[in-house]
Motif scaffolding. Structure first.
Motif, PDB file in Angstrom:
ATOM      1  N   ARG A 119      47.685 -51.960   7.209  1.00  0.00           N
ATOM      2  CA  ARG A 119      46.792 -51.046   6.491  1.00  0.00           C
ATOM      3  C   ARG A 119      46.474 -49.855   7.383  1.00  0.00           C
ATOM      4  NH1 ARG A 119      42.619 -55.921   5.571  1.00  0.00           N
ATOM      5  NH2 ARG A 119      43.951 -57.293   4.311  1.00  0.00           N
ATOM      6  N   VAL A 120      46.713 -48.672   6.859  1.00  0.00           N
ATOM      7  CA  VAL A 120      46.456 -47.443   7.604  1.00  0.00           C
ATOM      8  C   VAL A 120      45.436 -46.613   6.823  1.00  0.00           C
ATOM      9  CG1 VAL A 120      47.463 -45.381   8.645  1.00  0.00           C
ATOM     10  CG2 VAL A 120      48.839 -47.473   8.431  1.00  0.00           C
ATOM     11  N   ALA A 121      44.421 -46.119   7.528  1.00  0.00           N
ATOM     12  CA  ALA A 121      43.387 -45.317   6.878  1.00  0.00           C
ATOM     13  C   ALA A 121      43.376 -43.903   7.443  1.00  0.00           C
ATOM     14  CB  ALA A 121      42.019 -45.966   7.069  1.00  0.00           C
ATOM     15  N   LEU A 122      43.214 -42.937   6.548  1.00  0.00           N
ATOM     16  CA  LEU A 122      43.112 -41.536   6.927  1.00  0.00           C
ATOM     17  C   LEU A 122      41.706 -41.052   6.592  1.00  0.00           C
ATOM     18  CD1 LEU A 122      46.230 -42.077   6.443  1.00  0.00           C
ATOM     19  CD2 LEU A 122      46.396 -39.635   5.916  1.00  0.00           C
ATOM     20  N   ALA A 123      41.033 -40.451   7.567  1.00  0.00           N
ATOM     21  CA  ALA A 123      39.684 -39.953   7.330  1.00  0.00           C
ATOM     22  C   ALA A 123      39.697 -38.700   6.456  1.00  0.00           C
ATOM     23  CB  ALA A 123      38.999 -39.653   8.660  1.00  0.00           C
ATOM     24  N   LEU A 127      41.077 -30.621  10.278  1.00  0.00           N
ATOM     25  CA  LEU A 127      41.928 -30.645  11.466  1.00  0.00           C
ATOM     26  C   LEU A 127      42.481 -32.031  11.775  1.00  0.00           C
ATOM     27  CD1 LEU A 127      39.808 -28.287  13.771  1.00  0.00           C
ATOM     28  CD2 LEU A 127      41.707 -27.687  12.263  1.00  0.00           C
ATOM     29  N   GLY A 128      42.550 -32.884  10.748  1.00  0.00           N
ATOM     30  CA  GLY A 128      43.120 -34.204  10.951  1.00  0.00           C
ATOM     31  C   GLY A 128      42.262 -35.114  11.795  1.00  0.00           C
ATOM     32  N   GLY A 129      40.933 -34.934  11.742  1.00  0.00           N
ATOM     33  CA  GLY A 129      40.014 -35.697  12.573  1.00  0.00           C
ATOM     34  C   GLY A 129      39.992 -37.187  12.252  1.00  0.00           C
ATOM     35  N   ARG A 130      39.543 -37.966  13.215  1.00  0.00           N
ATOM     36  CA  ARG A 130      39.480 -39.409  13.077  1.00  0.00           C
ATOM     37  C   ARG A 130      38.174 -39.848  12.424  1.00  0.00           C
ATOM     38  NH1 ARG A 130      39.659 -41.350  19.254  1.00  0.00           N
ATOM     39  NH2 ARG A 130      41.479 -39.964  19.164  1.00  0.00           N
ATOM     40  N   PHE A 131      38.101 -41.113  12.062  1.00  0.00           N
ATOM     41  CA  PHE A 131      36.866 -41.690  11.551  1.00  0.00           C
ATOM     42  C   PHE A 131      35.826 -41.743  12.681  1.00  0.00           C
ATOM     43  CE2 PHE A 131      39.835 -43.455   8.456  1.00  0.00           C
ATOM     44  CZ  PHE A 131      39.098 -43.449   7.270  1.00  0.00           C
ATOM     45  N   PRO A 132      34.553 -41.453  12.382  1.00  0.00           N
ATOM     46  CA  PRO A 132      33.514 -41.642  13.402  1.00  0.00           C
ATOM     47  C   PRO A 132      33.461 -43.094  13.873  1.00  0.00           C
ATOM     48  CG  PRO A 132      32.670 -40.352  11.567  1.00  0.00           C
ATOM     49  CD  PRO A 132      34.018 -40.861  11.153  1.00  0.00           C
ATOM     50  N   GLU A 133      33.694 -44.000  12.945  1.00  0.00           N
ATOM     51  CA  GLU A 133      33.792 -45.420  13.256  1.00  0.00           C
ATOM     52  C   GLU A 133      34.958 -45.990  12.465  1.00  0.00           C
ATOM     53  OE1 GLU A 133      31.187 -49.540  12.801  1.00  0.00           O
ATOM     54  OE2 GLU A 133      30.171 -47.599  12.905  1.00  0.00           O
ATOM     55  N   PRO A 134      35.987 -46.493  13.134  1.00  0.00           N
ATOM     56  CA  PRO A 134      37.181 -46.964  12.424  1.00  0.00           C
ATOM     57  C   PRO A 134      36.838 -48.065  11.424  1.00  0.00           C
ATOM     58  CG  PRO A 134      37.585 -46.844  14.790  1.00  0.00           C
ATOM     59  CD  PRO A 134      36.118 -46.634  14.593  1.00  0.00           C
ATOM     60  N   PRO A 135      37.366 -47.977  10.194  1.00  0.00           N
ATOM     61  CA  PRO A 135      37.117 -49.035   9.214  1.00  0.00           C
ATOM     62  C   PRO A 135      37.744 -50.349   9.646  1.00  0.00           C
ATOM     63  CG  PRO A 135      38.724 -47.455   8.388  1.00  0.00           C
ATOM     64  CD  PRO A 135      38.206 -46.906   9.668  1.00  0.00           C
ATOM     65  N   ARG A 136      36.995 -51.420   9.505  1.00  0.00           N
ATOM     66  CA  ARG A 136      37.472 -52.726   9.952  1.00  0.00           C
ATOM     67  C   ARG A 136      38.710 -53.145   9.162  1.00  0.00           C
ATOM     68  NH1 ARG A 136      33.080 -57.396  10.473  1.00  0.00           N
ATOM     69  NH2 ARG A 136      32.389 -55.849  12.015  1.00  0.00           N
ATOM     70  N   GLY A 137      39.716 -53.623   9.878  1.00  0.00           N
ATOM     71  CA  GLY A 137      40.935 -54.105   9.243  1.00  0.00           C
ATOM     72  C   GLY A 137      41.963 -53.019   8.988  1.00  0.00           C
ATOM     73  N   PHE A 138      41.700 -51.788   9.466  1.00  0.00           N
ATOM     74  CA  PHE A 138      42.607 -50.673   9.234  1.00  0.00           C
ATOM     75  C   PHE A 138      42.944 -49.966  10.545  1.00  0.00           C
ATOM     76  CE2 PHE A 138      40.652 -51.302   5.149  1.00  0.00           C
ATOM     77  CZ  PHE A 138      41.622 -50.954   4.219  1.00  0.00           C
ATOM     78  N   MET A 139      44.165 -49.476  10.629  1.00  0.00           N
ATOM     79  CA  MET A 139      44.571 -48.590  11.713  1.00  0.00           C
ATOM     80  C   MET A 139      44.099 -47.185  11.377  1.00  0.00           C
ATOM     81  SD  MET A 139      48.484 -47.642  12.843  1.00  0.00           S
ATOM     82  CE  MET A 139      48.858 -49.264  13.502  1.00  0.00           C
ATOM     83  N   ASP A 140      43.461 -46.512  12.328  1.00  0.00           N
ATOM     84  CA  ASP A 140      43.032 -45.125  12.126  1.00  0.00           C
ATOM     85  C   ASP A 140      44.212 -44.207  12.441  1.00  0.00           C
ATOM     86  OD1 ASP A 140      41.927 -42.565  12.171  1.00  0.00           O
ATOM     87  OD2 ASP A 140      40.054 -43.213  13.093  1.00  0.00           O
ATOM     88  N   TYR A 141      44.757 -43.596  11.420  1.00  0.00           N
ATOM     89  CA  TYR A 141      45.941 -42.739  11.561  1.00  0.00           C
ATOM     90  C   TYR A 141      45.743 -41.660  12.616  1.00  0.00           C
ATOM     91  CZ  TYR A 141      49.346 -39.145  10.069  1.00  0.00           C
ATOM     92  OH  TYR A 141      50.338 -38.203  10.011  1.00  0.00           O
TER      93      TYR A 141
END
Length: 250
Positions: A119-123, A127-141
């Motif tokens: 599972r891959v998650a995109l915030a 500018l293609g920023g990351r999640f402030p806190e990565p969602p559990r069970g997902f790779m932060d793209y």
């Protein structure tokens, strides 16, 4: 574009050879004020990194199915071409429970959790920023993709006659996508250098074609607009003028 191009990834390679510096995707989000412009070379670099992530870290192989739960966005366009590069079927809006992996935005995390595979998650932040806190069970793209290689070579050749895209109950091979994109480009009057503004969602072939595949097939570029309804009354006309738009799909 070359007559020998048989997949969307082929179209991108031809565009890169022809003129890597020209704009390919210009993205607006009128809810956030974001504007991003990617040249052919920059877009192709994102595609290569994403394809390496897909093939390497996610162990994706030709014929696997990826549920793509993303809106019309420049990063969605990147993922669609990355899937084409690896030979993965991009199932746009598809059932995550029936997919080998899922690529999702922040609004579909709960639904995407049904996927039994990667599972891959995109915030989808500016500018293609990351999640402030990565969602559990997902790779932060946004965390994983920068370190990927800038060049991509598939482990196995991509079969242009194999399924490549599923959307709105329709399934197409890579070859069929290229043929239909070229036909759509002719219908829209797109030629090399054309600038097509699209505000259509990516939930149908028509939206995907107008917002990516037809301009790519024609040697043109796309101005992809999200939340266009947030513009003031004359905003669309001003954008058409400033972006030198030649064709509009609303």
């Amino acid at each position: 574009m070359n007559a020998t191009d048989r997949t969307p990834a082929d179209l991108l390679r031809s565009a890169l050879t022809a003129d890597p510096a020209r704009p390919l995707v210009t993205f607006y989000d009128d809810a956030t004020g974001e504007r991003v412009e990617l040249s052919v070379a920059t877009f192709a670099n994102w595609v290569a990194k994403t394809a390496n992530l897909l093939q390497g870290d996610l162990a994706a192989e030709p014929g696997m199915r990826a549920a793509v739960l993303l809106p019309a966005h420049w990063q969605t366009a990147v993922w669609l071409l990355a899937c084409s590069s690896v030979g993965v079927v991009a199932d746009v809006g598809g059932d995550p429970a029936a997919a080998d992996l899922v690529i999702t935005g922040p609004d579909a995390l709960e639904r995407a959790s049904a996927c039994p595979g990667e599972r891959v998650a995109l915030a989808l932040r500016p500018l293609g920023g990351r999640f402030p806190e990565p969602p559990r069970g997902f790779m932060d793209y946004a965390v994983e993709v920068p370190s990927q290689g800038d060049r991509f070579t598939p482990y196995a050749p991509v079969d242009a006659t194999a399924p490549a895209l599923a959307v709105a109950g329709r399934e197409l091979t890579g070859e069929q996508m290229v043929e239909q994109a070229r036909a759509d480009a002719r219908q829209h009057g797109l030629t090399p250098g054309s600038r097509m503004l699209s505000a259509l969602p990516y939930d149908s072939w028509e939206g995907l074609s107008a917002g990516l595949y037809a301009p790519l097939a024609a040697g043109g570029s796309v101005v992809l607009c999200r939340h266009l309804d947030r513009l003031p009354g004359d905003g669309l006309d001003k954008r058409r003028e400033s972006e030198r738009v030649t064709v509009t799909a609303l």
